[in-house]
Design a protein around this motif. Structure first.
Motif, PDB file in Angstrom:
ATOM      1  N   UNK A 283       0.860  -1.196   0.000  1.00  9.61           N
ATOM      2  CA  UNK A 283       0.000   0.000   0.000  1.00  9.61           C
ATOM      3  C   UNK A 283       0.884   1.228   0.000  1.00  9.61           C
ATOM      4  N   UNK A 284       0.463   2.246  -0.707  1.00 10.37           N
ATOM      5  CA  UNK A 284       1.228   3.484  -0.800  1.00 10.37           C
ATOM      6  C   UNK A 284       1.163   4.243   0.516  1.00 10.37           C
ATOM      7  N   UNK A 285       2.303   4.709   0.976  1.00  7.84           N
ATOM      8  CA  UNK A 285       2.366   5.446   2.231  1.00  7.84           C
ATOM      9  C   UNK A 285       1.810   6.853   2.045  1.00  7.84           C
ATOM     10  N   UNK A 286       0.972   7.265   2.962  1.00  7.51           N
ATOM     11  CA  UNK A 286       0.362   8.583   2.844  1.00  7.51           C
ATOM     12  C   UNK A 286       1.367   9.711   3.029  1.00  7.51           C
ATOM     13  N   UNK A 287       2.435   9.445   3.780  1.00  6.60           N
ATOM     14  CA  UNK A 287       3.415  10.503   4.039  1.00  6.60           C
ATOM     15  C   UNK A 287       4.249  10.779   2.802  1.00  6.60           C
ATOM     16  N   UNK A 293       9.064   6.709  -7.136  1.00  6.96           N
ATOM     17  CA  UNK A 293       9.654   5.386  -7.263  1.00  6.96           C
ATOM     18  C   UNK A 293       8.842   4.321  -6.551  1.00  6.96           C
ATOM     19  N   UNK A 294       7.719   4.686  -5.960  1.00  6.49           N
ATOM     20  CA  UNK A 294       6.920   3.746  -5.190  1.00  6.49           C
ATOM     21  C   UNK A 294       5.825   3.170  -6.069  1.00  6.49           C
ATOM     22  N   UNK A 295       5.864   1.839  -6.262  1.00  2.00           N
ATOM     23  CA  UNK A 295       4.876   1.154  -7.090  1.00  2.00           C
ATOM     24  C   UNK A 295       4.246   0.057  -6.252  1.00  2.00           C
ATOM     25  N   UNK A 296       2.928   0.009  -6.219  1.00  2.00           N
ATOM     26  CA  UNK A 296       2.242  -1.030  -5.465  1.00  2.00           C
ATOM     27  C   UNK A 296       2.217  -2.328  -6.268  1.00  2.00           C
ATOM     28  N   UNK A 297       2.026  -3.433  -5.560  1.00  3.30           N
ATOM     29  CA  UNK A 297       1.981  -4.743  -6.211  1.00  3.30           C
ATOM     30  C   UNK A 297       0.770  -4.831  -7.133  1.00  3.30           C
ATOM     31  N   UNK A 328       5.628  -8.082   4.519  1.00  2.77           N
ATOM     32  CA  UNK A 328       4.677  -7.798   3.446  1.00  2.77           C
ATOM     33  C   UNK A 328       3.403  -8.609   3.648  1.00  2.77           C
ATOM     34  N   UNK A 329       3.549  -9.873   4.031  1.00  2.00           N
ATOM     35  CA  UNK A 329       2.375 -10.695   4.276  1.00  2.00           C
ATOM     36  C   UNK A 329       1.592 -10.180   5.477  1.00  2.00           C
ATOM     37  N   UNK A 330       2.294  -9.703   6.494  1.00  2.44           N
ATOM     38  CA  UNK A 330       1.595  -9.128   7.643  1.00  2.44           C
ATOM     39  C   UNK A 330       0.849  -7.864   7.268  1.00  2.44           C
ATOM     40  N   UNK A 331       1.405  -7.096   6.340  1.00  2.41           N
ATOM     41  CA  UNK A 331       0.720  -5.884   5.883  1.00  2.41           C
ATOM     42  C   UNK A 331      -0.516  -6.220   5.062  1.00  2.41           C
ATOM     43  N   UNK A 332      -0.489  -7.355   4.370  1.00  4.30           N
ATOM     44  CA  UNK A 332      -1.659  -7.770   3.592  1.00  4.30           C
ATOM     45  C   UNK A 332      -2.827  -8.092   4.510  1.00  4.30           C
ATOM     46  N   UNK A 333      -2.546  -8.703   5.666  1.00  4.48           N
ATOM     47  CA  UNK A 333      -3.606  -9.120   6.584  1.00  4.48           C
ATOM     48  C   UNK A 333      -4.115  -7.977   7.463  1.00  4.48           C
ATOM     49  N   UNK A 334      -3.513  -6.809   7.377  1.00  6.79           N
ATOM     50  CA  UNK A 334      -3.904  -5.707   8.256  1.00  6.79           C
ATOM     51  C   UNK A 334      -5.196  -5.054   7.775  1.00  6.79           C
ATOM     52  N   UNK A 335      -5.872  -4.405   8.735  1.00  6.66           N
ATOM     53  CA  UNK A 335      -7.040  -3.580   8.429  1.00  6.66           C
ATOM     54  C   UNK A 335      -6.592  -2.138   8.253  1.00  6.66           C
ATOM     55  N   UNK A 336      -7.143  -1.478   7.277  1.00  3.81           N
ATOM     56  CA  UNK A 336      -6.709  -0.128   6.950  1.00  3.81           C
ATOM     57  C   UNK A 336      -7.733   0.882   7.432  1.00  3.81           C
ATOM     58  N   UNK A 337      -7.238   2.071   7.654  1.00  2.00           N
ATOM     59  CA  UNK A 337      -8.081   3.199   8.068  1.00  2.00           C
ATOM     60  C   UNK A 337      -8.412   4.048   6.850  1.00  2.00           C
ATOM     61  N   UNK A 338      -9.588   4.676   6.848  1.00  2.00           N
ATOM     62  CA  UNK A 338     -10.657   4.611   7.850  1.00  2.00           C
ATOM     63  C   UNK A 338     -11.593   3.432   7.592  1.00  2.00           C
TER      64      UNK A 338
END
Length: 580
Positions: A283-287, A293-297, A328-338
């Motif tokens: 996921x793209x970082x909001x900051x 150079x940032x490309x999402x999968x 990366x796998x842990x980030x896939x399983x996370x819940x995103x805001x909002x």
């Protein structure tokens, strides 16, 4: 997919192509050094031998003479970059393939010829005087140098030979290494392997060119002498003059080995640098929204018009999915805001299932085209056989009826000639106009097909080969191979790592997509055994799908009844798990 993502990916890959061109330019001086060391070999004076060769490489003349060759290498690198970054489209006929790839292939062939010629032109400048100049003095007048023409032709033939063996019918490909190595290790291993294999692989093209030069060398020298307005020398007139000149054959073989190794190294530099991982994120970082150079999968998987980017995205997901304790796998399983929603997993799952499903649809359509082509031929033959059998049966019944009641025909007909009048009346009593139109159209169609097939080249250029679309899909199935295994690893890891249960709702869809692809591949394997025995990509895809489906089914075996909605599908999955 947005144009910004495509532009970012192309800029990243273009930077790697520029580094590959710079490496290719540096290799020219290394290969020139090796050539000078072999040509100026001195066993009794090794120090003078090495120092003299290095002095020639570092001289101002060498750097100035290398400018045309370096320009050709840059041009070659640009055309090779276009080969890698071009979109891979399916061409149903050879005519369409020529329209789409013909100009690009001709430009690439021209680049091979220019690099081969300029390499031979540069290297002959360091040889003996008899081999160095295009025109030399013989019998007090200017004559063409047969030795120099032979070596220049060797450069052209080496470039044409490498193009014909590597790029004539195939696209520029990238090999992804299973063992992770650093870039210096890869380049060192590549350099050593190429310098050892190139001398052996250059023997056959050298011998073939020698035979061709013996056949057409006299005609070529005559045409060149007329063009340059000088005479020709009397060297290399017969086959004995060519094969007995050991020094000339050695120089030609050495030039061929240098050119082939040079082009092979440039190709491998591109494959090595382009196969390195792209800086991708889930996921793209909001900051850091301004980072280009940032490309999402998901965005990388959606770049369908650049095959390399899709392969790199699929490989990145596969490597991260099977790695232990992957962030990366842990980030896939996370819940995103909002909203605390599984946006990362939802976007990734939808993209992967869509790619697998579209690939399955295209594969099924291509197989249906093959079955229709075969079915039309079989139906056409069966219609004629059925109609002839029906006519024979009716004739036999009529003959038996006439013999039983003593009815004799007015005109005696031969046995082999059918009764046309009776056939017409009998058939017209049932169907008159439609049947006649159908028979006439079938005869005309068959006649036109026979006429077209008799014209040389019509069928070859304008007809679609049987199974061509299926072979094209299987050859470009590398992203699907990695995506199926990545989905399986993520689903298996979700048992212990998915604390929010974001994967559970999509398990039925994933199992259904993988099972459908498995069924299509099994049907292809059973219906057309040639794909199973001759296609490595088909075997890799089939084993990857079966392995992925087996891992998911064994991990969720107790819940297959809830995950599968169809009874037949559940039975097949259970039997698949039992059989292993």
């Amino acid at each position: 997919m947005s144009n910004a993502t495509i532009t970012t990916c192309k800029l990243l890959l273009f930077g790697r192509c520029v580094r590959a061109v710079l490496l290719s330019v540096g290799v020219q001086f290394l290969l020139l050094t090796v050539f000078l060391l072999l040509v100026n070999f001195q066993l009794l004076h090794p120090l003078d031998w090495v120092m003299g060769s290095l002095r020639l490489v570092c001289s101002f003349y060498t750097w100035f003479a290398c400018i045309p060759l370096l320009g050709a290498v840059v041009f070659y690198g640009m055309t090779l970059s276009h080969q890698h970054l071009a979109e891979r489209r399916y061409c149903p006929t050879r005519y369409r393939w020529l329209l789409q790839n013909g100009p690009r292939k001709l430009l690439f062939l021209f680049a091979h010829l220019v690099v081969g010629y300029l390499t031979a032109w540069l290297y002959t400048g360091y040889l003996h005087t008899d081999y160095r100049h295009f025109v030399h003095k013989c019998y007090g007048q200017d004559c063409l140098n047969s030795y120099h023409i032979f070596l220049l032709g060797m450069g052209l033939s080496a470039g044409c030979y490498y193009f014909a063996t590597e790029y004539m019918h195939e696209e520029a490909s990238i090999d992804f290494d299973f063992a992770e190595q650093s870039r210096p290790e890869k380049l060192r291993e590549l350099l050593y392997g190429t310098l050892l294999k190139a001398p052996i692989s250059s023997v056959m093209p050298t011998l073939c060119y020698t035979f061709i030069f013996w056949l057409f060398g006299a005609f070529l020298k005559y045409r060149l002498s007329v063009l340059v307005n000088v005479d020709t020398d009397d060297r290399l007139l017969g086959i004995l003059d060519v094969i007995t000149n050991g020094r000339l054959l050695f120089y030609g073989w050495l030039l061929s080995a240098q050119i082939v190794s040079n082009m092979h190294l440039m190709r491998c530099f591109y494959a090595t640098l382009l196969s390195e991982k792209l800086p991708m994120v889930v996921a793209r970082n909001r900051v850091s929204l301004g980072s280009e150079q940032e490309v999402t999968v998901v965005a990388g998987l959606g770049v369908l018009n650049v095959y390399v980017v899709q392969c790199l995205a699929a490989n990145f997901l596969y490597e991260e999915a099977r790695r232990k304790n992957s962030s990366v796998r842990a980030e896939i399983f996370q819940l995103t805001e909002p909203g605390n929603r599984p946006a990362n997993w939802r976007a990734l799952c939808d993209q992967c299932v869509s790619i697998v499903g579209s690939f399955t649809e295209e594969l099924s359509d291509s197989m249906r085209q093959i079955s229709l082509m075969k079915g039309n031929e079989q139906n056409f033959a069966s219609i004629h056989s059925d109609s002839s059998a029906a006519l024979l049966a009716e004739k036999l019944l009529l003959r038996q009826y006439n013999q039983m009641h003593g009815i004799r025909p007015v005109v005696s007909l031969p046995r082999d000639v059918p009764n046309q009048e009776w056939d017409t009346k009998a058939m017209d009593s049932i169907r008159h106009v439609p049947n006649w139109c159908e028979r006439t159209s079938m005869k005309l169609e068959k006649l036109l097909q026979q006429l077209l097939r008799r014209i040389p080249g019509i069928v070859y250029f304008f007809s679609e080969p049987e199974g061509a679309k299926t072979e094209f899909l299987l050859e470009n199935a590398l992203p699907v191979i990695w995506l199926t295994q990545a989905l399986a690893h993520i689903c298996v890891a979700s048992i212990n790592e998915d604390s929010y249960g974001v994967v559970q709702d999509d398990l039925p869809g994933i199992i259904k997509a993988l099972h459908r692809l498995k069924c299509e591949l099994d049907r292809l394997s059973n219906g057309m055994p040639n794909f199973r025995t001759t296609s490595n990509s088909f075997n890799h895809l089939r084993y990857a799908v079966r392995r992925s489906l087996y891992n998911i089914c064994t991990s969720f075996y107790k819940y297959l009844g809830e995950l599968s909605s169809s009874g037949e599908e559940l039975r097949q999955l259970q039997a698949f798990v039992y059989q292993g």
